[in-house]
Design an enzyme around this catalytic site. Structure first.
Site, PDB file in Angstrom:
ATOM      1  N   GLY A 374      49.346  36.857  34.635  1.00  0.00           N
ATOM      2  CA  GLY A 374      48.830  35.436  35.030  1.00  0.00           C
ATOM      3  C   GLY A 374      47.372  35.310  35.660  1.00  0.00           C
ATOM      4  N   SER A 375      46.839  33.805  34.827  1.00  0.00           N
ATOM      5  CA  SER A 375      46.139  33.927  35.433  1.00  0.00           C
ATOM      6  C   SER A 375      45.463  34.723  37.442  1.00  0.00           C
ATOM      7  CB  SER A 375      45.662  32.428  35.798  1.00  0.00           C
ATOM      8  OG  SER A 375      46.043  32.192  34.075  1.00  0.00           O
ATOM      9  N   ALA A 376      46.152  34.701  37.763  1.00  0.00           N
ATOM     10  CA  ALA A 376      45.953  35.410  38.766  1.00  0.00           C
ATOM     11  C   ALA A 376      44.907  36.610  39.555  1.00  0.00           C
ATOM     12  CB  ALA A 376      47.606  35.536  40.520  1.00  0.00           C
ATOM     13  N   LYS A 378      42.351  36.807  36.870  1.00  0.00           N
ATOM     14  CA  LYS A 378      41.561  36.522  36.981  1.00  0.00           C
ATOM     15  C   LYS A 378      39.881  36.700  37.523  1.00  0.00           C
ATOM     16  CE  LYS A 378      43.141  32.668  34.221  1.00  0.00           C
ATOM     17  NZ  LYS A 378      43.111  31.357  33.185  1.00  0.00           N
ATOM     18  N   GLU A 698      49.033  24.709  36.056  1.00  0.00           N
ATOM     19  CA  GLU A 698      47.590  25.554  35.683  1.00  0.00           C
ATOM     20  C   GLU A 698      48.019  26.079  33.928  1.00  0.00           C
ATOM     21  OE1 GLU A 698      45.669  30.231  36.595  1.00  0.00           O
ATOM     22  OE2 GLU A 698      47.518  28.952  37.616  1.00  0.00           O
TER      23      GLU A 698
END
Length: 698
Positions: A374-376, A378, A698
């Site tokens: 996931g967003s980790a 980015k 989030e």
């Protein structure tokens, strides 16, 4: 007249002398002929029977210490029962196995169904014959191998039920006999009791090929803590026998078969003691034995802090059980944690927990299992955009839902953040900002719906993966273990999947890869090889003291990312705002004195038709001078308020413990400090922000 007599007297004496010499030479030649021709073969056999008998005694393996000099893997002296086959028949092996079973207790859990079938055929030959008819034998041309296979196929559970428990024990012993090599001792049972050893020694005359060997086994000072990474020691596996024989091993030697024991086999292996006896033809020892002393293997000093490791394992257990009690997991509760020094790559702690496993230990999952993160990820997407020129520090994109084909994509919860720059995109975890970068990689201009998006997606995937690889995402991290996973590469798909890739919803990565990724950001762009061993030392001659250093491992820089210092510092600031910004997705962490920077992730996954979340938090502390980087992954969670955000909860407790232990010790490293790598202490601009205790999903 007298002169003539004198002259004739001398030749007679000489003739007699020559005749005697002739007789002596004739006798000598005759004797040599008898020795060489008549009895030559007998004497040669006696010479051949004069042999050098060499015996080798195993030397203990090297020890392992943690980073503070505490013994974690030791050796324990034990006795083992061995069997040496000399091309012995199956019947003889069976007879010896039955007799040996009278003196030792053995486990039968390793016996397979095939073992039992072979034993049944061997011990019940008349019944075995009845399994194949005479006509079938003729059809098979009495081919013994084909008949044997047919017999195996026709042995039923009813047949195998005839094997008694005592026979199972005999089978277990014979199974070990069969695993050995001719003229090479095979360990039948390691760590026999003194009572068992005494009985076997008393009856050795009834047990040809059986012997008692002084042996050693590994002893773990901290129980099961970190034991998965220590690895196992066992006899050489058949596919590797030639490899080890070429390196001077004997067939019966024990070697490291997994993890650190295997990775550092050449270091941990001891030097055997060798005793050489010369025996004459009557098997009597000739002269004193020649002895070469053995030597224990070299020692390893690990990077791991075992006190921290114990605490981390307990924290993970407690948090997983808490979430499980709140029915937060879809099935089994799992979590993974990595702590490493971002400047040196030294692993401080690694832990995995899985409630479905017999002992619930799943440490190896840290390096073997991959998850949607996931967003980790980015931070890597923003830096890829910077380097490719599709974004720059301060670049503004408009965050709003976008339409790709028949699919609407946006930030979490359908929210629109409006015009945001790169820092806000990281702080608030904007999906759309990453989508804009990904579409630029795919040469797709969303505003005008023009460009070759579908045609350039191959280039887009390759380019983005190229930049991600520089951080260790999608490639091997290089950790000093024999095997590690690299995650799942989804290949080249549709443009929408490229957008998913940019927010960590396409390829998968291991917890170790995530730790290396965030460490690369923390230390200013250097991808460092993770290490579990920091030093190799000579065996200590003084108990409880380390030996002299043979080798000290300096930080190994695998690559420097293409991005500039300014670009990396910009992402570091974005990670700081994730925790310390007014709208950061981990701002509940902001009240800690050790000043964390990081990136959260909540990846959506589907398992057995149910939508679940993976919860991730990666980061480092202190953000202005990073000394510890971390990655925490808690997969397959239901979306429930009652479970909170377990990755952040675990991270908080783990970092509390790390800094508490550091303060109490008063020193970061007690064993000799490794050289610090120049250029890693990058200053990160601090920004005073108001902290809030209220958290936001989030």
């Amino acid at each position: 007249m007298s002169k003539k007599k004198k002259k004739t007297h001398m030749p007679v004496r000489l003739n007699i002398l020559f005749f005697v010499v002739f007789l002596l030479f004739s006798a000598l030649i005759l004797r040599l002929g008898v020795v060489q021709i008549v009895k030559g073969e007998d004497y040669q056999r006696k010479i051949d029977r004069t042999v050098n008998v060499i015996s080798k005694n195993d030397a203990p393996r090297g020890l392992m210490y943690d980073r503070y000099g505490h013994v974690v893997v030791d050796n324990e002296l034990v006795l083992s029962v061995t069997y040496t086959s000399r091309n012995t028949s199956n019947d003889e092996k069976l007879r010896v196995a039955r007799r040996l079973n009278d003196f030792i207790d053995v486990e039968t859990t390793a016996i397979t169904e095939r073992d039992k079938k072979d034993y049944w055929l061997l011990t019940r030959p008349e019944e075995a014959k009845e399994l194949v008819t005479r006509e079938e034998m003729n059809e098979l041309n009495n081919d013994h191998m084909k008949i044997y296979r047919l017999q195996l196929d026709r042995i039923t559970d009813r047949h195998l039920a005839q094997i008694s428990q005592e026979e199972m024990e005999v089978l277990a012993i014979k199974r070990e006999f069969d695993r050995g090599y001719a003229h090479s001792p095979q360990r039948v049972k390691v760590d026999v009791t003194y009572e068992e050893a005494a009985k076997v020694l008393e009856h050795l005359h009834e047990l040809p090929g059986v012997d008692i060997l002084r042996d050693s086994k590994r002893k773990y000072a901290y129980g099961n803590t970190f034991s998965s990474f220590f690895g196992n020691v066992g006899q050489i596996q058949r596919p590797l026998i030639d490899h080890y024989l070429a390196r001077g091993y004997d067939r019966s030697d024990n070697v490291g078969t997994s993890q650190l024991e295997q990775q550092y086999e050449d270091v941990l292996r001891g030097k055997k003691a060798v005793v050489e006896h010369i025996l004459d033809g009557s098997r009597k020892i000739v002269g004193p034995p020649q002895e070469k002393l053995g030597e224990r293997g070299k020692d390893l000093v690990l990077t791991v802090d075992m006190e921290l490791q114990q605490a981390v394992e307990q924290i993970v257990i407690e948090e997983v059980e808490r979430v499980k009690a709140n029915r937060g997991f879809h099935d089994n509760g799992t979590a993974y944690v990595v702590l490493m020094d971002p400047a040196t790559g030294e692993i401080l702690s690694m832990s995995g927990y899985d409630t479905s496993r017999p002992f619930m230990n799943d440490d190896l999952g840290v390096v073997n299992y991959a998850f949607v993160m996931g967003s980790a990820v980015k931070g890597a997407s923003v830096l890829a955009g910077f380097e490719a020129g599709y974004a720059h520090p301060g670049k503004i994109y408009h965050d709003r839902p976008i339409q790709i084909g028949n699919t609407t994509k946006g930030s979490v919860g359908g929210r629109s953040f409006g015009n945001i720059n790169d820092l806000t995109a990281l702080e608030r975890s904007s999906n759309v900002y990453m989508f804009e970068i990904a579409m630029a990689f795919g040469n797709y201009h969303y505003a005008s719906k023009r460009g070759g998006g579908l045609n350039d997606r191959t280039k887009g995937f390759h380019q983005m993966r190229y930049f991600f690889n520089q951080f260790g995402l999608g490639v091997k991290t290089g950790i000093d273990l024999p095997n590690e996973g690299t995650g799942y590469n989804g290949g080249v798909q549709q443009l929408g999947h490229l957008l998913d890739f940019s927010i960590g919803q396409f390829d998968t990565y291991t917890p170790m890869q995530m730790a290396q990724y965030v460490s690369t950001i923390a230390n200013g762009g250097y991808r460092i090889q993770p290490r579990l061993v920091r030093e190799i030392r000579q065996p200590s001659i003084v108990e409880n003291e380390l030996g002299n250093i043979i080798k000290q491992f300096a930080p190994n820089v695998l690559n420097r990312v293409d991005m500039t210092d300014e670009q990396i510092e910009r992402v570091q600031e974005g990670f700081r705002l994730v925790v310390h910004g007014n709208q950061g997705t981990a701002r509940g962490f902001a009240n800690k004195p050790y000043l964390v920077a990081g990136k959260t992730g909540t990846a959506q996954v589907t398992l057995n038709g149910e939508r679940l979340n993976n919860h991730i938090f990666v980061g480092y502390a202190p953000y202005d001078n990073p000394e510890v980087a971390f990655a925490v992954i808690v997969p397959n969670l239901y979306i429930r308020d009652s479970i909170g955000r377990p990755a952040i909860a675990i991270s908080e407790r783990v970092l509390d413990t790390y800094f508490h232990l550091k303060t109490n010790r008063g020193s970061r490293n007690i064993v000799d400090e490794l050289n610090e790598f120049d250029g890693f202490d990058e200053d990160v601009e601090e920004e005073e922000t108001e902290t809030e205790t209220e958290t936001e999903t989030e």
